[in-house]
Design an enzyme around this catalytic site. Structure first.
Site, PDB file in Angstrom:
ATOM      1  N   GLU A 182      -8.950   8.462   4.778  1.00  0.00           N
ATOM      2  CA  GLU A 182      -9.422   7.093   4.609  1.00  0.00           C
ATOM      3  C   GLU A 182     -10.905   7.066   4.231  1.00  0.00           C
ATOM      4  OE1 GLU A 182      -8.762   2.842   4.709  1.00  0.00           O
ATOM      5  OE2 GLU A 182      -7.511   4.617   4.465  1.00  0.00           O
ATOM      6  N   THR A 233      -7.562  -7.485  -8.378  1.00  0.00           N
ATOM      7  CA  THR A 233      -7.737  -6.453  -7.356  1.00  0.00           C
ATOM      8  C   THR A 233      -6.483  -6.214  -6.532  1.00  0.00           C
ATOM      9  OG1 THR A 233      -9.162  -5.707  -5.534  1.00  0.00           O
ATOM     10  CG2 THR A 233      -8.601  -8.041  -5.600  1.00  0.00           C
TER      11      THR A 233
END
Length: 213
Positions: free
Chosen positions: A76, A194
């Protein structure tokens, strides 16, 4: 961005750093890896070679955060040691990680993120098959796909039993488009927001490669 955020490691990886109170922090994450694709799209439209080169080096480095872990999945978040910094003053585990992977995993989980895949879609719709295989191997459960806790461990990645909504809306959509005929949702005719929703352009442009052979 190039002047203030670009950071290169001792081993050639290029990442975008963060600025906090005028201090440059050598840290980033998968959420930032949408940027190479956006830069490439702009470079193609503007016919700007330097922006294209910047996009390429960012793309290569984002891709390595996937391929250089044991699972083939990106953590991450991660940090790194800039080439202007003295490697010798950093702890052994950081130096070892830089040598073996080119970055230092911070949050070692994978949250089914789409950002690198999104950029790969823009990058000539190149093959992301290895990424798809890694997701299939480590994230697929009898009931769906789950976030995992640790991409650095082959024996126990740690299923978190949680499937993000954007996994279908973005991650799988970009994978599907990568392996689809380029005429499907052509970048000459559509722009993505997005959240990976395609919007048809009022006037077509010319950014997509004419041949994919």
């Amino acid at each position: 961005m190039y002047k203030y955020l670009r950071s290169e490691t001792h081993y050639g990886q290029v990442f975008l750093a963060e600025i906090e109170q005028n201090y440059k922090l050598m840290q980033s994450g998968e959420l930032v890896c949408f940027m190479p694709g956006n830069l490439l799209l702009g470079a193609a439209y503007l016919n700007n070679g330097p922006i294209g080169m910047f996009a390429n080096e960012l793309m290569n480095s984002c891709y390595q955060t996937w391929t250089n872990t044991p699972t083939g999945l990106a953590p991450e978040t991660w940090s790194w040691i800039d080439k202007t910094q003295n490697m010798a003053v950093f702890p052994d585990f950081m130096r070892k990680s830089m040598i073996t992977t080119g970055f230092i995993a911070q949050d070692t989980g994978y949250d089914l993120r789409p950002e690198t895949i999104e950029s790969l879609f823009y990058f000539y719709r190149i093959t992301a098959w290895k990424i798809f295989q890694a997701i299939e191997k480590y994230c697929k459960t009898p009931s769906g796909y789950t976030r995992i806790a640790d991409v650095t461990k082959l024996s126990n990645v740690g299923w978190l039993d949680f499937e993000e909504s954007y996994f279908f809306a973005e991650t799988l959509k970009y994978l599907y488009l990568i392996f689809s005929d380029p005429s499907l949702v052509s970048l000459d005719e559509y722009v993505f927001n997005t959240e990976a929703h395609p919007f048809k352009l009022k006037t077509p442009i010319q950014v997509q490669a004419k041949s994919f052979n």
